[in-house]
Design a protein around this motif. Structure first.
Motif, PDB file in Angstrom:
ATOM      1  N   GLN A 449       0.839  -1.187   0.000  1.00  0.00           N
ATOM      2  CA  GLN A 449       0.000   0.000   0.000  1.00  0.00           C
ATOM      3  C   GLN A 449       0.880   1.245   0.000  1.00  0.00           C
ATOM      4  OE1 GLN A 449      -2.917   0.000   3.040  1.00  0.00           O
ATOM      5  NE2 GLN A 449      -3.966   1.822   2.323  1.00  0.00           N
ATOM      6  N   GLU A 450       0.522   2.262  -0.747  1.00  0.00           N
ATOM      7  CA  GLU A 450       1.279   3.500  -0.872  1.00  0.00           C
ATOM      8  C   GLU A 450       0.656   4.593  -0.025  1.00  0.00           C
ATOM      9  OE1 GLU A 450       1.486   4.487  -4.941  1.00  0.00           O
ATOM     10  OE2 GLU A 450       2.913   2.903  -5.463  1.00  0.00           O
ATOM     11  N   LYS A 451       1.548   5.474   0.487  1.00  0.00           N
ATOM     12  CA  LYS A 451       1.100   6.563   1.340  1.00  0.00           C
ATOM     13  C   LYS A 451       1.942   7.798   1.052  1.00  0.00           C
ATOM     14  CE  LYS A 451       0.456   7.851   6.185  1.00  0.00           C
ATOM     15  NZ  LYS A 451       0.640   7.422   7.592  1.00  0.00           N
ATOM     16  N   LYS A 452       1.311   8.941   0.914  1.00  0.00           N
ATOM     17  CA  LYS A 452       1.994  10.209   0.690  1.00  0.00           C
ATOM     18  C   LYS A 452       2.425  10.798   2.032  1.00  0.00           C
ATOM     19  CE  LYS A 452       1.177  10.255  -3.780  1.00  0.00           C
ATOM     20  NZ  LYS A 452       2.263  10.184  -4.801  1.00  0.00           N
ATOM     21  N   GLN A 453       3.722  11.319   2.062  1.00  0.00           N
ATOM     22  CA  GLN A 453       4.254  11.855   3.305  1.00  0.00           C
ATOM     23  C   GLN A 453       5.223  13.002   3.012  1.00  0.00           C
ATOM     24  OE1 GLN A 453       5.978   8.866   5.775  1.00  0.00           O
ATOM     25  NE2 GLN A 453       6.433  10.265   7.453  1.00  0.00           N
ATOM     26  N   TRP A 454       5.202  14.086   3.833  1.00  0.00           N
ATOM     27  CA  TRP A 454       6.102  15.234   3.709  1.00  0.00           C
ATOM     28  C   TRP A 454       7.315  15.034   4.596  1.00  0.00           C
ATOM     29  CZ3 TRP A 454       5.332  19.041   0.203  1.00  0.00           C
ATOM     30  CH2 TRP A 454       4.058  19.132  -0.366  1.00  0.00           C
ATOM     31  N   ILE A 455       8.537  15.321   4.023  1.00  0.00           N
ATOM     32  CA  ILE A 455       9.789  15.193   4.772  1.00  0.00           C
ATOM     33  C   ILE A 455      10.587  16.485   4.597  1.00  0.00           C
ATOM     34  CG2 ILE A 455       9.850  12.687   4.510  1.00  0.00           C
ATOM     35  CD1 ILE A 455      11.957  13.081   2.315  1.00  0.00           C
ATOM     36  N   PRO A 456      11.508  16.813   5.539  1.00  0.00           N
ATOM     37  CA  PRO A 456      12.384  17.994   5.380  1.00  0.00           C
ATOM     38  C   PRO A 456      13.290  17.838   4.152  1.00  0.00           C
ATOM     39  CG  PRO A 456      12.369  17.232   7.654  1.00  0.00           C
ATOM     40  CD  PRO A 456      11.672  16.174   6.861  1.00  0.00           C
ATOM     41  N   TRP A 457      13.536  18.963   3.446  1.00  0.00           N
ATOM     42  CA  TRP A 457      14.302  18.885   2.203  1.00  0.00           C
ATOM     43  C   TRP A 457      15.043  20.214   1.980  1.00  0.00           C
ATOM     44  CZ3 TRP A 457      15.475  14.753  -0.431  1.00  0.00           C
ATOM     45  CH2 TRP A 457      15.968  14.853  -1.723  1.00  0.00           C
ATOM     46  N   ILE A 458      16.181  20.168   1.233  1.00  0.00           N
ATOM     47  CA  ILE A 458      16.964  21.366   0.902  1.00  0.00           C
ATOM     48  C   ILE A 458      16.881  21.597  -0.593  1.00  0.00           C
ATOM     49  CG2 ILE A 458      19.257  22.410   0.860  1.00  0.00           C
ATOM     50  CD1 ILE A 458      19.938  20.859   3.373  1.00  0.00           C
ATOM     51  N   ARG A 459      16.447  22.792  -0.950  1.00  0.00           N
ATOM     52  CA  ARG A 459      16.322  23.141  -2.356  1.00  0.00           C
ATOM     53  C   ARG A 459      17.416  24.165  -2.721  1.00  0.00           C
ATOM     54  NH1 ARG A 459      10.859  25.877  -4.138  1.00  0.00           N
ATOM     55  NH2 ARG A 459      11.831  27.600  -2.990  1.00  0.00           N
ATOM     56  N   TRP A 460      18.130  23.904  -3.823  1.00  0.00           N
ATOM     57  CA  TRP A 460      19.206  24.799  -4.285  1.00  0.00           C
ATOM     58  C   TRP A 460      18.627  25.830  -5.250  1.00  0.00           C
ATOM     59  CZ3 TRP A 460      23.992  24.761  -2.226  1.00  0.00           C
ATOM     60  CH2 TRP A 460      24.328  23.644  -1.456  1.00  0.00           C
ATOM     61  N   GLU A 461      18.912  27.092  -4.921  1.00  0.00           N
ATOM     62  CA  GLU A 461      18.463  28.185  -5.765  1.00  0.00           C
ATOM     63  C   GLU A 461      19.670  29.056  -6.194  1.00  0.00           C
ATOM     64  OE1 GLU A 461      15.628  30.374  -3.562  1.00  0.00           O
ATOM     65  OE2 GLU A 461      14.068  28.803  -3.658  1.00  0.00           O
ATOM     66  N   THR A 462      19.466  29.996  -7.107  1.00  0.00           N
ATOM     67  CA  THR A 462      20.517  30.916  -7.590  1.00  0.00           C
ATOM     68  C   THR A 462      20.429  32.224  -6.821  1.00  0.00           C
ATOM     69  OG1 THR A 462      20.446  29.936  -9.794  1.00  0.00           O
ATOM     70  CG2 THR A 462      21.453  32.136  -9.579  1.00  0.00           C
TER      71      THR A 462
END
Length: 563
Positions: A449-462
């Motif tokens: 069974q699949e489940k959607k979940q939010w985790i901490p993440w780092i996004r690289w920007e200019t």
């Protein structure tokens, strides 16, 4: 003196009637006496000289069955004075409403007992009525004897009704008894400690016969709802019953009863499974033979046994035994899920022994030289059923020839006939025939069974940065010295560089779980060979001659088209 007791007969309206006659030719003397009595417990009688007052009081007494009783007696006899022998006797006695000791005390003494004493005394001492007795005898025809009695009475154990009748010249004897359903023991209101008697079909039939007898004696205006005891004033309240009928044509006997032990439980619990033992007995004897059926219930277990015997010639009519345990297993599972936690109930459901092996139902019956066997069980979480019918006629005939005549010629024919019948049944068998109605089901199976979940993440920007050293900064002098340039510091340049930014990201997590399937319609098929062959497999299509029996599998049914 006795203002609550009066003598009255309705038609013609007289206190009593006495008749006397003599025939000098036949030397026969006729005697007759008609008398009636009103016994009122709650009020004085108004018996006046005016016409109609007595009949009015009698009709009013009939409408007060709990506080007034009306009795009538009729006697007539013819006596041969030469031989001093009665040649004809007729006796008729009736109590239209119930009569009890509290009613007699209040009527004779002209007093009213304190509140509750009247009802308590009737519960302890009981009451009698309605009652009807009739006896007739004629010496000129000795076979012309008629005796009939029907009565209802209230005892300490509960109300009962009885009936006895003797008619001639057929010399037929009939008798019957009936008890009320409900508590038989200590009980008040809706709760009972002792035995709870359940309504029976035989009791309802006997109640109809006794009501018809009361109507025949007391007239078509007889109201069973008001005149019979409260626990027996309706057909649905009839409990255990027994009836006997004897004549020159044969005998008939029927007894039926259903009772269950109770300890301070509600009386009206017929829709639930009994915890304490419950037994049901049905027995019948007729000219043809004897039939006995017994059922026993306890903790959801149901055991049933029955036997029938022919009298002439002596032979076994039928024999059956049955057992059902499905309600026991379902009750245990429901109790665990109700009182235990969710984790314990899931573990019990997953690792319960009942899911791996349990006998749900078993049925065996012998009737008309045929044997029927039905077995339903659960093995490794799958339900299997076995249902088959054996014709024992050829076997019994062959055994009779062997042991009675020493003839073994029928053995080969028996084997050939059994094989042909077995092959015919297998060929005509539908491997996917439903044994019950299609029903909507929803099942759960293990899967991913699949489940959607939010985790901490780092996004690289200019990002634009202007703090990058890129050379020497030159400065010039003032006025006339402006053309002379000299280094005066570090020069900084701007550039676009990657930089991290904290954020969140949604991911998909896959894990094992019980997944409910879509709701669909299924039915259960019958089983065979222990359920090893699925219903979709027909070995006749693979080249084999017979189509082997099939297992009990859930078969998908077509979904009905909605209009």
């Amino acid at each position: 003196i006795l203002k609550r007791v009066g003598l009255i007969i309705r038609d013609p309206e007289e206190p009593f009637r006495l008749s006397l006659g003599f025939d000098p030719i036949t030397l026969t003397m006729d005697l007759g006496l008609d008398i009636g009595a009103i016994i009122s417990a709650d009020k004085d009688l108004q018996l006046q000289d005016e016409e109609g007052s007595g009949k009015k009081e009698a009709d009013d007494c009939a409408n007060r069955p709990g506080n007034c009783s009306l009795m009538t007696m009729s006697f007539a006899a013819s006596i041969n004075t030469a031989l001093f022998v009665p040649t004809a006797v007729t006796f008729d006695f009736r109590i239209e409403n119930k009569l009890s000791l509290p009613i007699l005390i209040e009527a004779l003494l002209g007093i009213d007992l304190q509140e509750g004493y009247h009802t308590a005394a009737e519960k302890v001492l009981g009451s009698l009525g309605p009652l009807a007795v009739r006896f007739a005898y004629d010496a000129t025809d000795p076979t012309a004897v008629d005796f009939d009695v029907v009565a209802a009475c209230q005892s300490k154990g509960g109300p009962i009704m009885i009936r006895a009748k003797v008619t001639s010249p057929e010399l037929e004897y009939q008798a019957g008894g009936l008890m009320a359903s409900g508590c038989f023991g200590i009980g008040e209101g809706l709760f009972c400690t002792g035995a709870i008697l359940d309504p029976t079909e035989a009791g309802a039939d006997e109640w109809d016969n006794m009501k018809d007898a009361f109507v025949g004696f007391l007239g078509p205006d007889f109201d069973a709802k008001n005149r019979l005891p409260e626990r027996l004033n309706e057909r649905s309240k009839a409990g255990p019953a027994v009836s006997v009928r004897l004549s020159y044509k044969g005998c008939y006997f029927r007894a039926s009863g259903s009772a269950r032990l109770a300890t301070d439980v509600a009386i009206d619990t017929r829709k639930t499974e009994p915890i304490l033992p419950k037994a049901t007995l049905d027995m019948g004897v007729s000219k043809g033979g004897l039939q006995i059926s017994l059922a026993f219930n306890m903790f959801g277990l149901t055991h049933t046994a029955g036997i029938g015997v022919f009298f002439d010639p002596p032979a076994l009519s039928f024999f059956k035994i049955a057992m059902s345990t499905s309600k026991l297993y379902d009750g245990i599972k429901a109790a665990v899920k109700k009182h235990a936690g969710s984790v314990v109930s899931k573990l019990f459901d997953a690792f319960s022994f009942f899911n791996y092996f349990s006998v749900r139902e078993f049925y065996f019956e012998y009737r008309n030289r045929k044997t029927t066997i039905y077995l339903a069980l659960r093995l490794l979480g799958t339900d299997f059923t076995l249902s088959t019918i054996f014709d024992l006629g050829p076997l019994l005939d062959a055994l009779y020839k062997i042991f009675a005549k020493g003839d073994f010629s029928g053995v080969a024919g028996l084997i050939e006939k059994v094989y042909d019948n077995f092959k015919l049944k297998l060929k005509s068998m539908d491997p996917c025939k439903c044994t019950d109605e299609c029903r909507g089901v929803t099942k759960k199976t293990w899967g991913l069974q699949e489940k959607k979940q939010w985790i901490p993440w780092i996004r690289w920007e200019t990002c634009r940065v202007c703090t990058i050293p890129c050379g020497v900064r030159w400065c010039g002098g003032r006025r006339r010295w402006r053309s002379i340039r000299y280094p005066c510091g570090v020069k900084f340049c701007c550039a676009n560089v990657p930089c991290p930014k904290p954020t969140q990201k949604q991911i998909t997590v896959t894990y094992p779980s019980l997944i409910p399937s879509q709701r669909r319609r299924e039915c259960t098929t019958a089983g065979g060979f222990g359920g090893l062959i699925p219903c979709t497999t027909n070995l006749a299509d693979l080249g084999y001659l017979p189509a082997l029996p099939y297992a009990s599998r859930n078969k998908h049914c077509p979904v009905p088209r909605r209009r």
